[in-house]
Scaffold this active site. Sequence first.
Site, mmCIF file in Angstrom:
data_model
loop_
_atom_site.group_PDB
_atom_site.id
_atom_site.type_symbol
_atom_site.label_atom_id
_atom_site.label_comp_id
_atom_site.label_asym_id
_atom_site.label_seq_id
_atom_site.Cartn_x
_atom_site.Cartn_y
_atom_site.Cartn_z
ATOM 1 N N LYS A 251 -28.086 38.668 -15.971
ATOM 2 C CA LYS A 251 -28.593 39.190 -17.245
ATOM 3 C C LYS A 251 -28.763 40.708 -17.193
ATOM 4 C CE LYS A 251 -31.580 36.825 -19.649
ATOM 5 N NZ LYS A 251 -32.819 36.170 -20.133
ATOM 6 N N GLU B 140 -28.912 39.962 -5.037
ATOM 7 C CA GLU B 140 -27.930 39.078 -4.398
ATOM 8 C C GLU B 140 -26.594 39.116 -5.143
ATOM 9 O OE1 GLU B 140 -32.014 37.043 -3.843
ATOM 10 O OE2 GLU B 140 -30.969 38.217 -5.384
ATOM 11 N N GLY C 21 -33.294 31.661 -17.513
ATOM 12 C CA GLY C 21 -32.179 31.492 -16.594
ATOM 13 C C GLY C 21 -31.925 30.050 -16.185
ATOM 14 N N ARG C 22 -32.993 29.312 -15.874
ATOM 15 C CA ARG C 22 -32.806 27.935 -15.396
ATOM 16 C C ARG C 22 -32.455 26.960 -16.513
ATOM 17 N NH1 ARG C 22 -37.700 29.934 -15.074
ATOM 18 N NH2 ARG C 22 -39.547 28.934 -15.945
ATOM 19 N N GLU D 169 -39.866 25.948 -10.505
ATOM 20 C CA GLU D 169 -40.019 27.311 -11.004
ATOM 21 C C GLU D 169 -40.747 27.301 -12.339
ATOM 22 O OE1 GLU D 169 -36.668 30.301 -12.196
ATOM 23 O OE2 GLU D 169 -37.104 30.645 -10.071
ATOM 24 N N HIS E 94 -30.036 5.486 3.896
ATOM 25 C CA HIS E 94 -29.855 5.582 5.349
ATOM 26 C C HIS E 94 -30.447 6.877 5.896
ATOM 27 C CE1 HIS E 94 -27.103 2.091 5.607
ATOM 28 N NE2 HIS E 94 -26.836 2.424 4.355
ATOM 29 N N LYS F 123 -39.444 39.759 -4.095
ATOM 30 C CA LYS F 123 -38.381 40.719 -4.405
ATOM 31 C C LYS F 123 -38.852 42.151 -4.140
ATOM 32 C CE LYS F 123 -36.023 38.195 -8.137
ATOM 33 N NZ LYS F 123 -35.679 38.256 -9.573
#
Length: 502
Positions: free
Chosen positions: A200, A206, A260-261, A346, A377, A489
């Site tokens: 954005k 990153e 964002g999510r 979040e 399993h 951050k």
Amino acid sequence: MSFPKVNPTQTTAWKKLQYHFEALKKVHMMDLFSENVSRKSDFSYQWDAFEVDISKNRITSETLSLLFQLAGETKLKEAIEAQFSGVAINETEDRAVLHTELRNFKTMKPEVTEALSQMKVFSEKIISGVWKGHTGKPITDVVNIGIGGSDLGPDMVTEALAFYRNHLNLHYISNVDGDHVMETLKKVDPETTVFLIVSKTFTTQETLTNANTVREWFLETASEVAIAKHFVAVSTNLEAVQKFGIASENIFPMWDWVGGRFSLWSAVGLSTCCAIGYKNFESLLKGAHAMDIHFQETDFSENIPVLLGLLSVWYANFFKTETEAVIPYSQYLNKLVPYLQQAFMESNGKGVDRNGNEIEYQTGSVIWGSTGTNAQHAFFQLLHQGTKLIPTDFIVFTESLHKKIEHQNKLLSNFYAQTEALLYGTKGEEMETPYKVFQGNRPTNSIVIKKLTPYSLGSLLALYEHKIFVQGVLWNIFSYDQWGVELGKKIAVEKLAKLQKE
């Protein structure tokens, strides 16, 4: 219209639920089934291609009645109306929360319609081979560069809908760890690859680190002019994007009213659109919108996201459970749990309520899980015989996409067997050793869907989005900000400056 700010523990319903819990906490669900032979049908809900069975929960009709009362006292209905009306319910950032508008074709905002049209044109050019790289070769690979919601959602949906994929190869780069980007670059040819940079602000550490590394790698064999044919951005920072070398016509929009999510429905989902084609992407949106309507208009007594959200509150705040497991019996959904982890944790990992007060009750359950039957399993031992109570969602599609009937019958038999075993345990059976005793009485929800399609996947994802909303309203927290990621951050920037000086 203001967003409600009710402390749930101060409501009449909460106090009644505390008394009710004391009476119910040791009751075995087996006894509830014995007392009511129609319990399964009474606690099962049909909607579209979905059947949701909540009968295997430690609840009675009185439990639901009290939970509906709690929803009323915390003003859930008013909160739903506020969200869909565009009220700035994300008050700490002064933003509306309107990801639902990304999939409402009847009242769609003009800017959304325009963005979808842009996505359609772009994806069709890439898929058809009309879009050529700088050496005249058609595109074979698409690489999405993003992190968080700019990665988890598109990656998950692209994987989930692999059955509907075309010939393009899709890759996702997210981690700032250089190994991730370099291993991905080994798999692609710079002449036939398009890179989608999703950020954005176009400042995310990153994403920009990875994007610049890819840019340098690309320029080892091409000129800067060629960037326009191989790099695309989804961003609001037009100046930074153009400075990177990306042509203005290759920039797709993002909006402040989409978190964002919850952004996979927007141009953030461009990689998915390229992978499955625009028609299937639009079907994904329409499936989500159908669930939006169900959530907005259906009475709470039949409202699936509301019911599942209320059950989460019941377990987290009265049984004091701290986690919820999600087990999709579909290998296609192997990335669903990481996606839901971000969406839930979040959103609702908050310790201050909407009144600005520190919270003294549980919020934000830990979400975890894996695909069945692999999970059986791995960690089902803990679910069956461990000391922790872990409410679990079981998800299955009854129809096999590849028509492998024997495989599907075995998959379904395991799905139904596990929920039954968690319910019954070995109650009523004589066991020769205590190590073989299963107490049962472990709660599960069964979400049974006819077939995995773009439409049904859209509905499933929207169901969980609305469950998050319900939890957040009842817990009196702001679900749509994420200040908790900022401190790390900030410190990382300081640490980086020190490392670069050494």
